[in-house]
Motif scaffolding. Sequence first.
Motif: not given
Length: 403
Positions: A127-132, A149-156
């Motif tokens: 959410d911070d990625l999208e906002k910034k 640690n792997i974040v949700d790459m589909d959303r990325v």
Amino acid sequence: MTTETKEIIKFEKDFTRQEAIPEAGIKRALEILETGCLHRYNTPKGEVSDVALLEKEYADYVGAKYCAGLSSCGSAIYVALKSVGVKPGDKVLCNAFTLAPVPGAIENAGGIPVFLEIDENFLTNLDDLEKKAVESQAKFLLLSHMRGNIVDMDRVTEICSRLGITLVEDCAHTVGARWGDKYTGTFGKAGCYSTQTYKHMNSGEGGLLVSNDEDVIAKAILYSGSYMLFDRHISRPSVEVFERHKKNIPNFSLRMSNLVAALLRPQLADLDTQLKRWNDRYYVLAKGLEGVNHIRIPKRPEKEHFVASSLQFTLTDINIEMVEKFIAVCAERGVEIKWFGAKEPNGFTSSWESWEYIKEKQKLPQTREVLDFLCDFRIPLTFSLEDCEVITKVIRQVVEEIF
């Protein structure tokens, strides 16, 4: 009446001791030393260099079209940023939980880091990625898969596609790891990997850069210092692609040597076996710490096929002074825990607040709160499963004594 004294559990092994290089790598390295042909372009006529062979083998391993060998992962990230088009003054989104070479690469490329918050599971807050991304109008994202640690790459990838953001992945800690059935490093324009001593393949120092984009990889090979010898690469596009870039790309002399590649090729051949051994140790450690008061192990997404060469956990319901005491007592008993909440850089560990060369100061309250209680330690393969059980016993005993 006597009071029974509880036995103090201690751990005796070194957290920085790695396994030996495979015999095949040592043998090949000695052969190269005997020829004196350590430079990747200094090979006899008709022969393919060890670096060129490694590049092809690694590209095949992760399912990428192309790969270039670099002198380190930091140099690979720097070259990747330059190759995808980062110019001086460009803003580059980057998760705040990372290591110093990552913002260092952004600075080296002339970019300006825009740090992103992390969540309680040590993952980039999307959410911070999208906002910034919207606020800063940044068109580049350098995403670190920090500590594996792997974040949700589909959303990325969806966010990057929708907002026109070019993705570069820092996979220093995720060699061999996947999100779903896709290897980290293959989701964006470029992926960068480390072969530094404490990573999944060990050559002391070394980096690999993969890409499916022919212009990106051609630029990366030229930046790496190919001179006009790019035709000696086998993991590359056609010579015509180099022809359109060769006079505009400076030579940064960041090549990998044949000696480094000789050490890595047998490790790559045995990588999947080694990755399983790391995870076996992680599961013993995670199970041993599960349910311990004041310790929370992060939740891992179902699609994350991680490779755990380290373990992180959060200390809960305590204050900073208690964290410091916990770290100190564990160290006295042989368990070397790194703490990202320290106010001063220490060893490999630092935070965005100590990178004062970055002129635009940024407040990241959520990240600060997470890092204040984040503990981290390596899991070298020189540790047996029984060793891992002893480590959990030490940590549990310290928790019981001081909290």
